[in-house]
Design a protein around this motif. Structure first.
Motif, mmCIF file in Angstrom:
data_model
loop_
_atom_site.group_PDB
_atom_site.id
_atom_site.type_symbol
_atom_site.label_atom_id
_atom_site.label_comp_id
_atom_site.label_asym_id
_atom_site.label_seq_id
_atom_site.Cartn_x
_atom_site.Cartn_y
_atom_site.Cartn_z
ATOM 1 N N GLY A 288 0.803 -1.211 0.000
ATOM 2 C CA GLY A 288 0.000 0.000 0.000
ATOM 3 C C GLY A 288 0.842 1.269 0.000
ATOM 4 N N SER A 313 -4.716 2.104 -0.474
ATOM 5 C CA SER A 313 -5.094 1.170 -1.528
ATOM 6 C C SER A 313 -4.442 1.607 -2.835
ATOM 7 C CB SER A 313 -6.612 1.131 -1.688
ATOM 8 O OG SER A 313 -6.972 0.260 -2.741
ATOM 9 N N ASN A 320 -6.102 -3.864 -0.853
ATOM 10 C CA ASN A 320 -6.547 -3.731 0.534
ATOM 11 C C ASN A 320 -5.411 -4.135 1.473
ATOM 12 O OD1 ASN A 320 -8.381 -3.245 2.647
ATOM 13 N ND2 ASN A 320 -8.997 -5.397 2.698
ATOM 14 N N LYS A 324 -4.407 -0.442 6.342
ATOM 15 C CA LYS A 324 -4.745 0.582 5.345
ATOM 16 C C LYS A 324 -5.249 1.859 6.014
ATOM 17 C CE LYS A 324 -8.558 0.357 2.896
ATOM 18 N NZ LYS A 324 -9.591 0.002 1.887
#
Length: 414
Positions: A288, A313, A320, A324
């Motif tokens: 991420g 994301s 995911n 996150k």
């Protein structure tokens, strides 16, 4: 004429001096000193098997070919996709098969991939990371030679060797030969880690009784799968191996193409086997972010570290990611000197042990996935019990010694 009279003698003297310095004086000096003039050794570049077309192109003539490939399956300095190159040469490719992340290598980690038609070549593209990992007889229909050309990174939990296992098994069961176009192992200098307990922890991120770092190329590993009888019912896959030229396991090798979306730098590829354990914890490894597998952190480390990052994301990398939209604090390893680990020849356990010690919620540090990555439940228990790195390493014997002896039977390179 004046210019000629002035510069011609100078030019002659210069040439004479050059001749003396380079062809007369050096050998005389060397002779007086009884020394040999050193000649710089030219080291030939590492050449992946795909680039050695003269070694296999004739073998492909008249064959109905399937190719297990992805974005790393390239040829030449222009990094042309191998499938495109072979099609231009008239090779009869009938189907493409893709591993995790897909044939084009742009699917997020763990994303299910469906069968499709490749937009560039028009060939059927069959996913081996969708409904099933193993090619079915229907998937292989009309194929009499399979080519496997995928760049591996030398760790047990990187899933391309699991795909290799299932492709070999399906080829053996359907009487199809498998050609492996070998590529270097960027972590080939290491042979270390706990041996996988196949009785209780066999999975797609660990199928065979090997350590985390196996020190083999994909072709050497294919020979081990065959030789050790690891395929179902101990079937044997007919292998045709094309070797890498000018390669040895202790050589540095920088991959020309990212092997997967989250191994996007040379640093991340080298760090990956040493920090992937954290995928089995509540910590983030930078999925991420634009620097996955180069940072380690948790929101619970706010008072411990100044460095911070925030997973988001990122489609195509991590849709995911763990933690996150949460600011994490921890280690920034983007510029860590990996040569120190390479020189040790050992899997780094210090980061895992140290971060467990300072994690404030120790009861929830590990998640169940850790046991699959470790290949046993012993390592987790050892860390919880406060075992030292030396004590943990000692527990890996005699398994490691036995594996090294087994490995030696299948090596293609020094």
């Amino acid at each position: 004429m004046i210019g000629i009279k002035i510069y011609t003698p100078l030019l002659a003297l210069s040439l004479l001096a050059f001749k003396c310095d380079n062809f007369a004086q050096v050998p005389k000096a060397a002779k007086k000193a009884n020394k040999t003039v050193a000649v710089k050794k030219i080291v030939a570049p590492i050449l992946p098997a795909a680039d050695r077309t003269s070694e296999y192109l004739d073998y492909l003539k008249g064959r109905k070919i399937g190719m297990l490939i992805n974005q790393t399956s390239i040829i030449g300095s222009k990094k042309m996709p191998l499938v495109d190159s072979l099609l231009k040469l008239g090779v009869g490719i009938k189907k493409i098969y893709g591993p995790e992340h897909g044939f084009r290598g742009n699917a997020s980690d763990g994303a299910t991939i469906n069968n499709t038609t490749d937009a560039v070549t028009g060939l059927p593209a069959i996913s081996l990371y969708g409904k099933h990992f193993k090619p079915t007889p229907d998937d292989l229909k009309g194929i009499d030679l399979m080519i496997f050309d995928v760049q591996d990174v030398g760790t047990r939990f990187y899933t391309y060797i699991s795909t290799l296992h299932y492709v070999m098994e399906a080829c053996a069961e359907n009487n199809i030969e498998l050609m492996v176009l070998d590529r270097p192992n960027p972590n080939g200098v290491f042979i270390d880690g706990p041996i996988l307990d196949t009785a209780g922890y066999r999975s797609f991120v660990g199928m065979h009784p090997i350590p985390i770092l196996h020190g083999m190329t994909i072709a050497e590993y294919a020979q081990m799968i065959n030789g050790e009888g690891w395929l179902k019912n101990k079937v044997k896959c007919k292998l045709k191996i094309i070797k890498v030229a000018n390669y040895a396991h202790n050589m540095d090798y920088t991959l020309p193409v990212n092997p997967s979306p989250n191994l996007n730098t040379a640093q991340s590829i080298l760090l990956y086997p040493h920090i992937c354990f954290f995928e089995g914890t509540k910590l983030s490894l930078g999925r991420g972010t634009l620097f996955p597998f180069q940072v380690i952190g948790s929101p619970l480390f706010k008072s411990k570290y100044e460095f911070s990052f925030k997973p988001l994301s990122i489609p195509g990398m991590s849709d995911n990611p763990p933690l996150k939209d949460t600011v994490c604090y921890g280690l920034d390893l983007k510029n860590y000197n990996m040569q120190t680990i390479r020189n040790s020849g050992k899997l780094n356990l210090a980061w895992l042990i140290d971060m467990y010690k300072i994690y404030p919620d120790k009861a929830h540090f590990f998640i169940p996935y850790f046991k699959r990555l470790a290949g046993n439940d012993v390592l987790r228990q050892q860390i919880i019990a406060g075992k030292t790195e030396a004590e943990i390493r000692q527990s890996w014997e005699p398994g490691l010694t036995k594996f090294k002896a087994t490995r030696s039977k299948y090596l293609l390179y020094n």
